[in-house]
Design a protein around this motif. Structure first.
Motif, PDB file in Angstrom:
ATOM      1  N   PHE A 301      27.465  86.670  47.916  1.00 56.71           N
ATOM      2  CA  PHE A 301      27.913  86.509  49.293  1.00 56.71           C
ATOM      3  C   PHE A 301      28.640  87.759  49.788  1.00 56.71           C
ATOM      4  CE2 PHE A 301      27.364  82.021  48.123  1.00 56.71           C
ATOM      5  CZ  PHE A 301      26.638  81.586  49.219  1.00 56.71           C
ATOM      6  N   GLU A 302      29.462  88.350  48.935  1.00 57.78           N
ATOM      7  CA  GLU A 302      30.173  89.556  49.350  1.00 57.78           C
ATOM      8  C   GLU A 302      29.215  90.716  49.573  1.00 57.78           C
ATOM      9  OE1 GLU A 302      33.464  90.380  46.745  1.00 57.78           O
ATOM     10  OE2 GLU A 302      34.736  88.917  47.771  1.00 57.78           O
ATOM     11  N   ALA A 303      28.180  90.813  48.751  1.00 59.69           N
ATOM     12  CA  ALA A 303      27.203  91.892  48.913  1.00 59.69           C
ATOM     13  C   ALA A 303      26.602  91.868  50.315  1.00 59.69           C
ATOM     14  CB  ALA A 303      26.108  91.775  47.861  1.00 59.69           C
ATOM     15  N   TYR A 304      26.334  90.676  50.819  1.00 64.89           N
ATOM     16  CA  TYR A 304      25.688  90.547  52.118  1.00 64.89           C
ATOM     17  C   TYR A 304      26.671  90.295  53.260  1.00 64.89           C
ATOM     18  CZ  TYR A 304      21.251  90.700  49.723  1.00 64.89           C
ATOM     19  OH  TYR A 304      20.184  91.115  48.971  1.00 64.89           O
ATOM     20  N   GLY A 305      27.949  90.435  52.968  1.00 66.17           N
ATOM     21  CA  GLY A 305      28.955  90.339  54.024  1.00 66.17           C
ATOM     22  C   GLY A 305      29.149  88.955  54.586  1.00 66.17           C
ATOM     23  N   ILE A 306      28.831  87.928  53.802  1.00 64.42           N
ATOM     24  CA  ILE A 306      28.984  86.540  54.255  1.00 64.42           C
ATOM     25  C   ILE A 306      30.356  86.046  53.797  1.00 64.42           C
ATOM     26  CG2 ILE A 306      28.033  84.210  54.150  1.00 64.42           C
ATOM     27  CD1 ILE A 306      25.340  85.528  53.451  1.00 64.42           C
ATOM     28  N   LYS A 307      31.266  85.871  54.716  1.00 61.90           N
ATOM     29  CA  LYS A 307      32.648  85.558  54.381  1.00 61.90           C
ATOM     30  C   LYS A 307      32.857  84.070  54.135  1.00 61.90           C
ATOM     31  CE  LYS A 307      34.631  89.493  56.872  1.00 61.90           C
ATOM     32  NZ  LYS A 307      35.604  89.920  57.915  1.00 61.90           N
ATOM     33  N   TYR A 308      33.861  83.793  53.328  1.00 59.95           N
ATOM     34  CA  TYR A 308      34.314  82.421  53.048  1.00 59.95           C
ATOM     35  C   TYR A 308      33.217  81.556  52.421  1.00 59.95           C
ATOM     36  CZ  TYR A 308      38.189  84.115  55.798  1.00 59.95           C
ATOM     37  OH  TYR A 308      39.247  84.874  56.263  1.00 59.95           O
ATOM     38  N   HIS A 309      32.454  82.159  51.551  1.00 59.04           N
ATOM     39  CA  HIS A 309      31.462  81.467  50.734  1.00 59.04           C
ATOM     40  C   HIS A 309      31.544  82.020  49.315  1.00 59.04           C
ATOM     41  CE1 HIS A 309      29.731  80.446  54.638  1.00 59.04           C
ATOM     42  NE2 HIS A 309      28.925  79.590  54.047  1.00 59.04           N
ATOM     43  N   GLY A 310      31.114  81.205  48.361  1.00 61.32           N
ATOM     44  CA  GLY A 310      30.981  81.693  46.996  1.00 61.32           C
ATOM     45  C   GLY A 310      32.206  81.547  46.132  1.00 61.32           C
ATOM     46  N   ALA A 311      33.164  80.728  46.546  1.00 63.80           N
ATOM     47  CA  ALA A 311      34.370  80.527  45.737  1.00 63.80           C
ATOM     48  C   ALA A 311      34.948  79.144  46.029  1.00 63.80           C
ATOM     49  CB  ALA A 311      35.413  81.601  46.043  1.00 63.80           C
ATOM     50  N   ILE A 312      35.699  78.631  45.067  1.00 69.60           N
ATOM     51  CA  ILE A 312      36.463  77.400  45.270  1.00 69.60           C
ATOM     52  C   ILE A 312      37.852  77.838  45.706  1.00 69.60           C
ATOM     53  CG2 ILE A 312      37.234  75.228  44.267  1.00 69.60           C
ATOM     54  CD1 ILE A 312      34.177  75.591  44.321  1.00 69.60           C
ATOM     55  N   ALA A 313      38.024  77.943  47.021  1.00 73.04           N
ATOM     56  CA  ALA A 313      39.272  78.488  47.562  1.00 73.04           C
ATOM     57  C   ALA A 313      39.518  77.906  48.942  1.00 73.04           C
ATOM     58  CB  ALA A 313      39.190  80.012  47.634  1.00 73.04           C
ATOM     59  N   PRO A 314      40.786  77.824  49.379  1.00 75.50           N
ATOM     60  CA  PRO A 314      41.112  77.224  50.671  1.00 75.50           C
ATOM     61  C   PRO A 314      40.372  77.900  51.820  1.00 75.50           C
ATOM     62  CG  PRO A 314      43.100  77.560  49.373  1.00 75.50           C
ATOM     63  CD  PRO A 314      41.998  78.246  48.639  1.00 75.50           C
ATOM     64  N   GLY A 315      39.767  77.085  52.683  1.00 76.46           N
ATOM     65  CA  GLY A 315      39.061  77.600  53.844  1.00 76.46           C
ATOM     66  C   GLY A 315      37.623  77.990  53.584  1.00 76.46           C
ATOM     67  N   TYR A 316      37.219  78.028  52.320  1.00 71.89           N
ATOM     68  CA  TYR A 316      35.845  78.397  51.976  1.00 71.89           C
ATOM     69  C   TYR A 316      34.898  77.216  52.188  1.00 71.89           C
ATOM     70  CZ  TYR A 316      36.769  83.045  50.051  1.00 71.89           C
ATOM     71  OH  TYR A 316      37.088  84.375  49.904  1.00 71.89           O
ATOM     72  N   SER A 317      33.653  77.531  52.445  1.00 79.54           N
ATOM     73  CA  SER A 317      32.653  76.487  52.625  1.00 79.54           C
ATOM     74  C   SER A 317      32.570  75.630  51.363  1.00 79.54           C
ATOM     75  CB  SER A 317      31.290  77.118  52.915  1.00 79.54           C
ATOM     76  OG  SER A 317      30.331  76.123  53.194  1.00 79.54           O
ATOM     77  N   ALA A 318      32.501  74.319  51.547  1.00 83.06           N
ATOM     78  CA  ALA A 318      32.503  73.393  50.413  1.00 83.06           C
ATOM     79  C   ALA A 318      31.088  73.243  49.847  1.00 83.06           C
ATOM     80  CB  ALA A 318      33.071  72.043  50.827  1.00 83.06           C
ATOM     81  N   ASP A 319      30.590  74.329  49.304  1.00 80.62           N
ATOM     82  CA  ASP A 319      29.295  74.363  48.618  1.00 80.62           C
ATOM     83  C   ASP A 319      29.613  74.545  47.136  1.00 80.62           C
ATOM     84  OD1 ASP A 319      28.311  74.503  51.259  1.00 80.62           O
ATOM     85  OD2 ASP A 319      28.277  76.690  51.192  1.00 80.62           O
ATOM     86  N   PHE A 320      29.480  73.475  46.372  1.00 79.17           N
ATOM     87  CA  PHE A 320      29.923  73.573  44.986  1.00 79.17           C
ATOM     88  C   PHE A 320      29.145  72.623  44.084  1.00 79.17           C
ATOM     89  CE2 PHE A 320      32.618  70.385  46.985  1.00 79.17           C
ATOM     90  CZ  PHE A 320      32.747  69.387  46.030  1.00 79.17           C
ATOM     91  N   LEU A 321      29.320  72.856  42.792  1.00 83.09           N
ATOM     92  CA  LEU A 321      28.641  72.082  41.753  1.00 83.09           C
ATOM     93  C   LEU A 321      29.667  71.375  40.888  1.00 83.09           C
ATOM     94  CD1 LEU A 321      26.213  74.906  40.501  1.00 83.09           C
ATOM     95  CD2 LEU A 321      25.884  73.340  42.433  1.00 83.09           C
ATOM     96  N   LEU A 322      29.331  70.178  40.454  1.00 80.70           N
ATOM     97  CA  LEU A 322      30.098  69.479  39.424  1.00 80.70           C
ATOM     98  C   LEU A 322      29.213  69.433  38.183  1.00 80.70           C
ATOM     99  CD1 LEU A 322      32.646  67.863  38.609  1.00 80.70           C
ATOM    100  CD2 LEU A 322      31.435  65.798  39.361  1.00 80.70           C
ATOM    101  N   CYS A 323      29.684  70.077  37.131  1.00 82.61           N
ATOM    102  CA  CYS A 323      28.866  70.255  35.929  1.00 82.61           C
ATOM    103  C   CYS A 323      29.589  69.690  34.710  1.00 82.61           C
ATOM    104  CB  CYS A 323      28.568  71.734  35.684  1.00 82.61           C
ATOM    105  SG  CYS A 323      27.805  72.585  37.074  1.00 82.61           S
ATOM    106  N   SER A 324      28.810  69.374  33.685  1.00 80.11           N
ATOM    107  CA  SER A 324      29.404  68.882  32.442  1.00 80.11           C
ATOM    108  C   SER A 324      29.727  70.013  31.481  1.00 80.11           C
ATOM    109  CB  SER A 324      28.458  67.880  31.768  1.00 80.11           C
ATOM    110  OG  SER A 324      27.238  68.513  31.418  1.00 80.11           O
TER     111      SER A 324
END
Length: 555
Positions: A301-324
């Protein structure tokens, strides 16, 4: 600003969703932290201690940002984009950079528009690139030609994200005016620069090209990183570069790497997934899981300048995985913008009835009738031939060593867009198909017909069996024994993914009963043997072409 999000983050209001007591990927510090992940609407509110309207026990589980495939061609999987996403999203990818240059080479703007329409209602971020090289080089004959004015017009009209892989590197290096017009049309530019180094690489990068997925070895990677490029660690079905290049990654340069698949077949999509497979292989090669996850998410996401994606952090888009597990081998849940979109490998969204109209893309194969005499090439000891290898699309030009063509296959490339009758021919060493022929309308990037075999009768039948819609065909001893129809531009089937998988498995099972080099999957490799921007020699509709010398060896 979002008051509710702030209230949830502060703990004053319950979150919509909380994953409780999980190991949370901290891609900024390179570690996992135990805590609760709070989601408010489409965004992450925070991680720490939270309560929610819905709570999921995350004990002994891992929460990590979902993945980003930074370079792929939907067409290479030979199923519709909607069917592709139905499989890829449950396997952990919610962002994609899709370059539709395959279908653009067949159908131009009509093909590109079809691809955009296919993904409209699917829970994923698909960033479409504007094909930069249609055709890939002036020596090719494709179904469409897009010049700089077309690139600017179409990219603005359709709202495309960036310029797709700039394969015609000689045009960049030599300051071709039309290529410069394309480069000026879009700010984000993906690269394709195999073996470029020194001043030639400097000239290529002066055009502010961002990435490359065609590195051959560690030294090439390090030079390109040193000159400001992001290097894609690619793991496709035919092109597998991750293991050979991962030695270039270290703690200092980790943030300059991203993952991609480029070209994937449907079996691997089902069985291995896409970017989760890159993560798995990187970990098996010794990389820490958190570093592999960082490459698969934040870096991209940073490579392509897309902000607030790609991390579990406040204000970031809630795109995430729950894994075992900590390397996403077993993905239990996939969330996109805060909503659950896949569970236990199954999509929770339906693509039925949402597909785009493909009627204008059917009947795309137009050739002059062929005869058996067309599939003959006089053999001479010492003539240049193409040698191929497993797990790569890089070829070698060698001299024919034998007194006869025994052990070699004849390959022909037949122009299929305008029925010109043009046909290039060469001998191929390394596949060793005996007693039959394979043919297909998938041939990067002009997508002319490619046919390979050891006898003229079977080669003619394989080509004739493609029909007006195209596809993949397999002939053995004078009989058609397998076919996968590709009605959409001769590149993609209209079948659902599950049926396409079964049909392709039947085709490969029939192929397995033939005599050939089992370390090579002929259909996948054949699709690349006409791509004249990949070293060292390739075959197009005119003849055997030397990429390094940029000239025909014979035609």
């Amino acid at each position: 600003m979002d008051k509710k999000l702030t209230d949830v983050a502060a703990g004053r209001v319950k979150a919509d969703l909380v994953i409780k007591n999980a190991f949370v990927a901290d891609v900024f510090n390179g570690r996992f932290i135990r805590g609760d992940v709070a989601v408010c609407g489409e965004r992450i509110a925070g991680f720490g201690e939270y309560s929610g309207v819905e709570e999921i026990d995350g004990t002994d589980k891992y929460v990590m940002p979902s993945f980003y495939d930074t370079h792929l061609h939907f067409e290479s999987v030979m199923i519709r984009p909607s069917e592709y996403l139905k499989l890829a999203v449950p396997r952990g990818v919610t962002a994609f950079n899709a370059d539709p240059h395959e279908i653009a080479n067949v159908a131009g703007e009509t093909g590109i528009k079809f691809m955009l329409d296919e993904v409209k209602d699917i829970p994923a971020d698909v960033y479409f690139m504007m094909p930069s090289c249609v055709p890939s080089a002036a020596e090719d004959h494709s179904g469409c030609v897009l010049d700089a004015a077309d690139v600017k017009r179409i990219s603005q009209k359709l709202g495309l994200f960036g310029l797709g892989e700039v394969m015609n590197f000689p045009a960049v290096i030599n300051a071709d005016p039309d290529m410069f017009g394309k480069l000026d049309a879009l700010e984000i530019k993906d690269g394709h620069a195999p073996s470029l180094s020194g001043n030639a690489l400097n000239a290529y990068l002066s055009a502010r090209i961002l990435t490359d997925h065609e590195c051959a070895d560690v030294d090439e990677v390090l030079e390109k990183v040193s000159k400001g490029m992001y290097v894609m660690l690619r793991e496709g079905s035919q092109t597998k570069n991750l293991k050979s290049l991962i030695g270039a990654v270290n703690k200092t340069n980790l943030r300059r790497f991203i993952f991609c698949t480029d070209d994937r077949n449907v079996e691997d999509l089902f069985e291995l997934g896409t970017i989760k497979n890159n993560v798995r292989l990187a970990v098996e090669c010794g990389m820490s899981p958190i570093d592999a996850i960082t490459i698969a998410s934040l870096n991209a996401f940073e490579a392509y300048g897309i902000k607030y994606h790609g991390a579990i952090a406040p204000g970031y888009s809630a795109d995430f995985l729950l894994c075992s597990d900590d390397a996403a081998r077993n993905i239990e849940r996939v969330y996109y913008r805060g909503g659950l979109v896949a569970k236990d490998g199954k999509p929770l969204f339906d693509v039925t009835g949402k597909t785009a109209d493909a009627s204008a893309l059917k009947g795309s194969v137009r050739i002059k009738p062929v005869t058996e005499s067309d599939f003959v090439l006089p053999y001479k000891k010492g003539m240049p031939i193409m040698r191929v290898f497993p797990n790569t699309v890089v070829t070698e030009c060698v001299e024919a060593a034998g007194k006869t063509a025994d052990g070699l296959d004849l390959m022909c490339c037949i122009e299929r867009h305008d029925a010109s009758g043009d046909m290039g021919k060469c001998y191929v060493d390394g596949i060793g198909l005996k007693g039959g022929a394979v043919a297909q309308t998938v041939g990067h990037d002009a997508h002319n017909i490619t046919v390979l075999g050891d006898n003229a009768r079977d080669m003619k039948l394989a080509v004739d069996s493609l029909g007006a819609d195209g596809g993949l065909t397999l002939v053995k001893n004078g009989k058609l024994i397998g076919k996968l129809p590709l009605e959409i531009a001769g590149l993609m089937t209209a079948m659902p993914a599950e049926r396409a998988l079964q049909t392709r498995k039947e085709l490969l099972a029939a192929l397995d009963g033939m005599d050939y080099n089992k370390r090579i999957e002929p259909f996948m490799l054949l699709s690349f043997l006409t791509l004249i921007v990949i070293p060292d020699v390739k075959l197009n509709h005119k003849g055997l072409f030397s990429v390094s010398k940029w000239k025909y060896l014979y035609n």
